[in-house]
Design a protein around this motif. Structure first.
Motif, short mmCIF file in Angstrom:
data_model
loop_
_atom_site.label_atom_id
_atom_site.label_comp_id
_atom_site.label_asym_id
_atom_site.label_seq_id
_atom_site.Cartn_x
_atom_site.Cartn_y
_atom_site.Cartn_z
N UNK A 357 0.85 -1.21 0.00
CA UNK A 357 0.00 0.00 0.00
C UNK A 357 0.88 1.26 0.00
N UNK A 358 1.92 1.24 0.84
CA UNK A 358 2.80 2.41 0.95
C UNK A 358 3.53 2.66 -0.38
N UNK A 359 3.98 1.59 -1.03
CA UNK A 359 4.68 1.74 -2.31
C UNK A 359 3.76 2.32 -3.38
N UNK A 360 2.53 1.80 -3.44
CA UNK A 360 1.56 2.30 -4.43
C UNK A 360 1.19 3.75 -4.17
N UNK A 361 1.03 4.08 -2.90
CA UNK A 361 0.72 5.46 -2.53
C UNK A 361 1.84 6.39 -2.98
N UNK A 362 3.07 5.99 -2.77
CA UNK A 362 4.22 6.80 -3.17
C UNK A 362 4.25 6.99 -4.69
N UNK A 363 3.91 5.94 -5.45
CA UNK A 363 3.88 6.04 -6.91
C UNK A 363 2.84 7.05 -7.37
N UNK A 364 1.66 7.01 -6.77
CA UNK A 364 0.60 7.93 -7.19
C UNK A 364 0.87 9.35 -6.75
N UNK A 365 1.52 9.51 -5.60
CA UNK A 365 1.88 10.87 -5.18
C UNK A 365 2.94 11.45 -6.12
N UNK A 366 3.82 10.60 -6.59
CA UNK A 366 4.80 11.04 -7.59
C UNK A 366 4.11 11.45 -8.88
N UNK A 367 3.09 10.68 -9.27
CA UNK A 367 2.33 11.02 -10.47
C UNK A 367 1.60 12.35 -10.28
N UNK A 368 1.10 12.60 -9.07
CA UNK A 368 0.41 13.85 -8.79
C UNK A 368 1.34 15.04 -8.98
N UNK A 369 2.59 14.91 -8.52
CA UNK A 369 3.58 15.99 -8.68
C UNK A 369 3.78 16.29 -10.17
N UNK A 370 3.88 15.23 -10.97
CA UNK A 370 4.06 15.41 -12.42
C UNK A 370 2.84 16.06 -13.06
N UNK A 371 1.66 15.63 -12.63
CA UNK A 371 0.42 16.18 -13.19
C UNK A 371 0.28 17.67 -12.85
N UNK A 372 0.57 18.01 -11.59
CA UNK A 372 0.45 19.41 -11.19
C UNK A 372 1.46 20.27 -11.96
N UNK A 373 2.67 19.77 -12.09
CA UNK A 373 3.71 20.50 -12.82
C UNK A 373 3.28 20.72 -14.27
N UNK A 374 2.77 19.68 -14.90
CA UNK A 374 2.32 19.80 -16.30
C UNK A 374 1.18 20.80 -16.43
N UNK A 375 0.26 20.77 -15.45
CA UNK A 375 -0.85 21.73 -15.48
C UNK A 375 -0.34 23.16 -15.32
N UNK A 376 0.55 23.38 -14.37
CA UNK A 376 1.12 24.71 -14.17
C UNK A 376 1.86 25.19 -15.42
#
Length: 444
Positions: A357-376
């Motif tokens: 669970x912790x590993x998957x959470x970390x992967x999606x939080x990393x994806x969120x950083x990329x998504x926010x950066x791309x949106x900005x």
């Protein structure tokens, strides 16, 4: 009773809790109590609890200890969702004097005839079926935006969720009362209101103690759009099956509702959505995102997602990850699944190990950083209107554009709670956006 006694508040959880804490605090102040910050010495400490995640439950004890360090003789009160679900458990925590359930939390001052410390916390709770009435609330004076509660409770039966057990059936404020509250907030000079509730797209149900929809969510936002003095209205979170084309079209042409949606997904796998008893397939979610982007290309879209739900295999998680990677969204709120007693999911097979669970959470939080950066990055060179907040963070003041881009500039007190037109220029090391001024103050 008050005699100038000091009271402090701590809120765990969601925007809805913040709105209710603020309302409870105003009741204390109206009865002569002096409100102070939680890190100050007080005679009474009120903790508004949350039970959405296991972590929120665990934090309660440390908050109690923190309060008792300030004043070991302070009277400690617990209210909120955890107080409704597990009142005896909270009452047994060393130092807790009073625990109030869902029907009692707005009457907290009625229980303060004696502020003597108790060996065991006194409990006043109810059967959740008794929480069938509505109490309006809103936050004001706590920050530059206000949280306005329009709805409470939920009739959905998602298999992982304790909220119906903690807050009861879906019920709504009257349209008249919401408008009155919004007008009152506006008169205080607050420029942004965030609409909040448990399931706000279900607005209208439960008015006057019945299940008939006297008004719809579209009726609500249409009426709020006409309130004088409001500059911004933001929808906090709305279920994809309730976010219909009419609502999207209205927001696209509204003079006050901003192009920002937060839409819970929870999983990108139809198999898991069925196990969760969510009320939509993935295709409906995709359709809502496409509709928003067609009418509001610069709209910000946030997504709630749960990782580690029972039965989530590696393949099903990767299905969610790939789906979110390809979806035109702006950021994720990632929740690691935690077992909650008295929910259907608690007994489901296919338990996912905590390390996974912790590993998957970390992967999606990393994806969120990329998504926010791309949106900005997609917003650079565009003009926007920013509302500045109040906090001084390392010499900078931060604010948000209408489509929820976080910006910063060197701190100036006079910028607090003002709106300005700016041009987004570049992304700073901390992820916030730097800008140039387009003109002077739009509103003070």
């Amino acid at each position: 009773m008050a005699n100038g006694k000091k009271v402090a508040f701590y809120t765990l959880g969601c925007k809805l809790n913040f709105s209710e804490t603020s309302t409870i605090a105003r009741d204390f102040q109206n009865k002569g109590f002096q409100r102070v910050d939680f890190d100050e010495t007080a005679d009474i400490y009120v903790i508004n609890t949350c039970s959405v995640t296991d972590n929120a439950d665990k934090r309660f004890k440390s908050i109690v200890k923190s309060a008792l360090k300030k004043n070991e003789k302070a009277f400690l009160i617990a209210v909120g969702c955890y107080a409704q679900l597990k009142p005896e458990e909270l009452a047994s925590v060393d130092g807790v004097d009073l625990v109030l359930g869902a029907t009692e939390k707005f009457k907290v001052t009625d229980y303060l005839n004696d502020l003597s410390k108790n060996d065991l916390g006194e409990v006043h709770s109810c059967e959740i079926e008794d929480a069938n009435f509505y109490v309006g609330s809103y936050s004001i004076g706590d920050r530059t935006r206000a949280f306005l509660k329009v709805q409470d409770g939920c009739d959905y039966k998602c298999t992982y969720c304790t909220i119906p057990l903690a807050r009861g059936i879906s019920r709504s404020d009257t349209l008249k009362n919401v408008i009155n509250n919004a007008s009152e907030i506006s008169k205080k000079g607050i420029k942004e209101i965030v609409l909040t509730g448990v399931n706000i797209g279900d607005y209208g149900k439960g008015e006057f103690g019945n299940k008939k929809h006297e008004h719809t969510f579209l009726d609500l936002i249409s009426a709020l759009d006409q309130v004088d003095g409001l500059e911004r209205l933001r929808i906090s979170s709305i279920e994809p099956n309730l976010l219909n084309e009419d609502i999207i079209s209205f927001v696209a042409t509204s003079k006050t509702f901003v192009p920002h949606f937060h839409i819970p997904l929870q999983s990108g796998s139809d198999e898991l959505l069925r196990l969760m008893k969510r009320r939509y397939p993935r295709s409906v979610y995709s359709d809502r995102v496409k509709q928003i982007k067609r009418s509001m290309p610069n709209a910000c879209i946030g997504v709630d997602v749960i990782v580690g739900f029972p039965g989530e295999t590696d393949d099903l998680f990767l299905e969610t990850y790939q789906y979110l990677s390809e979806l035109d969204i702006s950021y994720l709120h990632v929740f690691t699944y935690s077992e909650r007693p008295n929910t259907e999911a608690f007994d489901l097979p296919g338990v996912v190990p905590m390390k996974v669970r912790a590993k998957r959470s970390k992967m999606l939080r990393g994806l969120s950083v990329k998504k926010r950066r791309a949106f900005y990055e997609s917003q650079l060179e565009k003009r926007a209107t920013v509302l500045f907040e109040s906090e001084n963070k390392d010499g900078f003041i931060y604010g948000f554009t209408e489509n929820y881009v976080k910006v910063k500039t060197p701190y100036q007190t006079e910028l607090i709670n003002t709106t300005h037109q700016i041009k987004l220029e570049s992304i700073a090391e901390d992820g916030a956006v730097l800008f140039s001024w387009v003109n002077e103050v739009i509103s003070v």
